[in-house]
Design an enzyme around this catalytic site. Structure first.
Site, mmCIF file in Angstrom:
data_model
loop_
_atom_site.group_PDB
_atom_site.id
_atom_site.type_symbol
_atom_site.label_atom_id
_atom_site.label_comp_id
_atom_site.label_asym_id
_atom_site.label_seq_id
_atom_site.Cartn_x
_atom_site.Cartn_y
_atom_site.Cartn_z
ATOM 1 N N GLU A 90 -10.189 5.996 -11.517
ATOM 2 C CA GLU A 90 -9.191 6.976 -11.911
ATOM 3 C C GLU A 90 -7.976 6.334 -12.570
ATOM 4 O O GLU A 90 -7.597 5.204 -12.252
ATOM 5 C CB GLU A 90 -8.757 7.792 -10.685
ATOM 6 C CG GLU A 90 -9.914 8.644 -10.180
ATOM 7 C CD GLU A 90 -9.587 9.502 -8.966
ATOM 8 O OE1 GLU A 90 -10.042 10.652 -8.945
ATOM 9 O OE2 GLU A 90 -8.886 9.039 -8.061
ATOM 10 N N CYS A 103 -0.801 4.850 -14.752
ATOM 11 C CA CYS A 103 -1.235 4.038 -13.610
ATOM 12 C C CYS A 103 -2.734 3.820 -13.764
ATOM 13 O O CYS A 103 -3.489 4.792 -13.825
ATOM 14 C CB CYS A 103 -0.906 4.817 -12.335
ATOM 15 S SG CYS A 103 -1.509 4.023 -10.839
ATOM 16 N N CYS A 110 -12.123 -1.545 -3.542
ATOM 17 C CA CYS A 110 -11.310 -2.730 -3.275
ATOM 18 C C CYS A 110 -11.834 -3.354 -1.997
ATOM 19 O O CYS A 110 -12.165 -2.656 -1.035
ATOM 20 C CB CYS A 110 -9.839 -2.366 -3.123
ATOM 21 S SG CYS A 110 -8.778 -3.810 -2.831
ATOM 22 N N CYS A 114 -6.857 -2.568 3.183
ATOM 23 C CA CYS A 114 -5.576 -2.222 3.800
ATOM 24 C C CYS A 114 -5.758 -0.923 4.582
ATOM 25 O O CYS A 114 -6.444 -0.009 4.131
ATOM 26 C CB CYS A 114 -4.495 -2.080 2.729
ATOM 27 S SG CYS A 114 -4.245 -3.615 1.821
ATOM 28 N N CYS A 117 -5.008 2.727 2.954
ATOM 29 C CA CYS A 117 -5.388 2.953 1.547
ATOM 30 C C CYS A 117 -6.795 3.528 1.456
ATOM 31 O O CYS A 117 -7.744 2.939 1.995
ATOM 32 C CB CYS A 117 -5.311 1.632 0.789
ATOM 33 S SG CYS A 117 -5.911 1.754 -0.900
ATOM 34 N N CYS A 343 0.004 8.017 -4.967
ATOM 35 C CA CYS A 343 -0.345 6.654 -4.556
ATOM 36 C C CYS A 343 -1.339 6.675 -3.415
ATOM 37 O O CYS A 343 -1.136 7.377 -2.431
ATOM 38 C CB CYS A 343 0.873 5.922 -4.020
ATOM 39 S SG CYS A 343 2.097 5.606 -5.221
HETATM 40 N N1 SAH Z 1 -4.049 -3.367 -4.866
HETATM 41 C C1 SAH Z 1 -2.738 -3.318 -5.364
HETATM 42 C C2 SAH Z 1 -2.488 -2.182 -6.320
HETATM 43 C C3 SAH Z 1 -3.070 -0.836 -5.968
HETATM 44 S S1 SAH Z 1 -2.341 0.065 -4.683
HETATM 45 C C4 SAH Z 1 -1.728 -3.313 -4.238
HETATM 46 O O1 SAH Z 1 -2.134 -3.159 -3.090
HETATM 47 O O2 SAH Z 1 -0.556 -3.524 -4.509
HETATM 48 C C5 SAH Z 1 -0.790 0.612 -5.337
HETATM 49 C C6 SAH Z 1 0.257 0.907 -4.265
HETATM 50 O O3 SAH Z 1 -0.090 2.089 -3.522
HETATM 51 C C7 SAH Z 1 0.363 -0.219 -3.261
HETATM 52 O O4 SAH Z 1 1.689 -0.530 -2.948
HETATM 53 C C8 SAH Z 1 -0.350 0.377 -2.077
HETATM 54 O O5 SAH Z 1 0.023 -0.265 -0.910
HETATM 55 C C9 SAH Z 1 0.073 1.826 -2.152
HETATM 56 N N2 SAH Z 1 -0.760 2.710 -1.330
HETATM 57 C C10 SAH Z 1 -2.046 2.537 -0.992
HETATM 58 N N3 SAH Z 1 -2.468 3.547 -0.214
HETATM 59 C C11 SAH Z 1 -1.413 4.383 -0.059
HETATM 60 C C12 SAH Z 1 -1.225 5.628 0.621
HETATM 61 N N4 SAH Z 1 -2.223 6.214 1.284
HETATM 62 N N5 SAH Z 1 -0.015 6.215 0.564
HETATM 63 C C13 SAH Z 1 0.993 5.644 -0.131
HETATM 64 N N6 SAH Z 1 0.868 4.479 -0.808
HETATM 65 C C14 SAH Z 1 -0.312 3.853 -0.766
HETATM 66 FE FE1 SF4 Z 2 -6.836 -2.811 -2.150
HETATM 67 FE FE2 SF4 Z 2 -5.690 -0.531 -1.430
HETATM 68 FE FE3 SF4 Z 2 -4.967 -2.821 -0.261
HETATM 69 FE FE4 SF4 Z 2 -4.256 -2.356 -2.798
HETATM 70 S S1 SF4 Z 2 -3.584 -1.181 -1.014
HETATM 71 S S2 SF4 Z 2 -5.134 -4.259 -1.954
HETATM 72 S S3 SF4 Z 2 -6.073 -1.203 -3.510
HETATM 73 S S4 SF4 Z 2 -6.995 -1.869 -0.143
#
Ligand code: SAH
Ligand code: SF4
Length: 366
Positions: A90, A103, A110, A114, A117, A343
């Site tokens: 996306e 974006c 991934c 995390c 996420c 996000c």
């Molecule tokens: N992998 C990279 C970039 C993609 S995520 C990273 O982790 O930085 C982009 C941003 O969205 C990151 O700061 C991530 O921590 C945040 N993010 C991920 N899941 C989220 C959620 N459920 N709610 C709010 N922010 C989130």
């Molecule tokens: Fe991967 Fe999501 Fe963690 Fe970013 S926030 S590194 S996309 S698992």
């Protein structure tokens, strides 16, 4: 067949040379392709007919195909692109008064898992190719050109003024392809974006941050999310490999070459997990000495996350504590959540290849 979307200017010049053509043709072609958004070689009127025919026989312009497109009530647009065999990635466009930010995604899924996420929850399938990364920008720029903006006027000729690599995937885990895609975004013959207007967001792959600094030092955002290792180990598991002290040392080194004189730290606000006054105090102490901007992101829930968004008054209190400590701290506005474009809601479609049993999160209902 060569997909021209995936070539940087020097690579395109080499390719033309191999075809027995003058390398300066590469600059002409880049402009047609990325600036004019022309996908039909026959319309490239300053190329000779013979060359256009040669291109038609040996090359293609192949962006990822659009499966769905959504427009949010707030002007946000989201595209789901086909990434083969049941996979999808996306990209989201967020219009604001003074800029238009796209974006984009770097991987199908991934591997970094995390906790908060939904992309991480889906597991990892594969890295995106250069053409698939650049193709998201190529498509958005074409699709948005001339579209009316939120204020009812016309969006400029180049509606995407900023790119953030904050979609699906960890960009620095797909280093080579992301670096090449960035080079194309910055090239004056292609998108001509300044390094300040292109941001890579990373969860903290320290060695790759060094490589980025040397190769294409664009603006950097670091997903911190916790003020100490114990908590960050839980929320961002890559912290066990590259703990906070190493990460912050890498940030300081990055600042020496960064196009902006600060690092953006992202901090997702999780109810009762990392949003207490003592977390704010610890964070303020931790970042002392590093020119930083803090971006607080209210957590966007998804089914099965097992986490809640901090109440807004707690987010604002956290922000105020950081501001009182002398930091620039902003709260990220949630945009496009009616189309699951906020996000962490970019779930795309991922067939996990890591062999884990994956529970596909249903689309979020906030
Ligand atoms: N992998 C990279 C970039 C993609 S995520 C990273 O982790 O930085 C982009 C941003 O969205 C990151 O700061 C991530 O921590 C945040 N993010 C991920 N899941 C989220 C959620 N459920 N709610 C709010 N922010 C989130
Ligand atoms: Fe991967 Fe999501 Fe963690 Fe970013 S926030 S590194 S996309 S698992």
């Amino acid at each position: 067949m060569q997909n021209l979307l995936e070539l940087t200017l020097p690579q395109l010049a080499d390719w033309f040379a191999q075809q027995g053509e003058k390398p300066f043709r590469a600059r002409q072609l880049m402009k047609w392709l990325h600036q004019a958004g022309v996908a039909d070689f026959m319309r490239m009127s300053d190329l000779s007919k013979g060359l256009r025919e040669k291109l038609q026989a040996a090359a293609v312009i192949a962006p990822p195909l659009v499966k769905f497109e959504h427009a949010s009530a707030d002007g946000t647009r989201k595209w789901l692109f086909d990434a083969g065999v049941g996979n999808g990635i996306e990209a989201v466009f967020i219009p604001e008064d003074d800029r238009g930010t796209l974006c984009i995604s770097s991987q199908v899924g991934c591997a970094l898992e995390c906790r908060f996420c939904s992309t991480g929850r889906q597991g990892f399938n594969r890295n995106l190719g250069v053409g698939e990364i650049v193709g998201q920008l190529w498509h958005a720029q074409r699709a948005l050109r001339g579209a009316p903006n939120r204020l009812g006027g016309e969006i400029a000729d180049r509606p995407v003024s900023n790119v953030v690599m904050m979609g699906m995937g960890e960009p620095l885990a797909n280093f080579e392809n992301v670096a090449q895609a960035l080079e194309i975004m910055l090239d004056d013959h292609a998108y001509g974006l300044s390094r300040r207007r292109v941001t890579v967001s990373t969860s903290g792959l320290v060695p790759a941050m060094e490589r980025l600094a040397q190769r294409v030092p664009v603006a950097l955002a670091v997903s911190l999310h916790a003020p100490n290792d114990a908590l960050r180990d839980e929320l961002v598991p890559i912290n066990r490999k590259y703990p906070i002290a190493q990460l912050l040392a890498a940030c300081e080194r990055y600042l020496a070459v960064a196009p902006r004189d600060f690092i953006t730290f992202e901090y997702v606000m999780l109810d009762g997990v990392n949003d207490r006054p003592q977390h704010a105090a610890q964070l303020a102490g931790l970042l002392c000495g590093i020119p930083s901007k803090l971006n607080l992101i209210p957590f966007n829930p998804f089914a099965g996350a097992g986490l809640r968004r901090s109440p807004m008054e707690r987010v604002l209190d956290f922000q105020r504590r950081l501001q009182d400590a002398g930091y620039v701290a902003t709260v990220r506005k949630t945009r496009g959540d009616d189309i699951n474009a906020a996000c962490g809601q970019l779930a795309g479609q991922v067939q996990d290849k890591t062999g884990r049993v994956v529970q596909h999160p249903a689309r979020a209902s906030v």
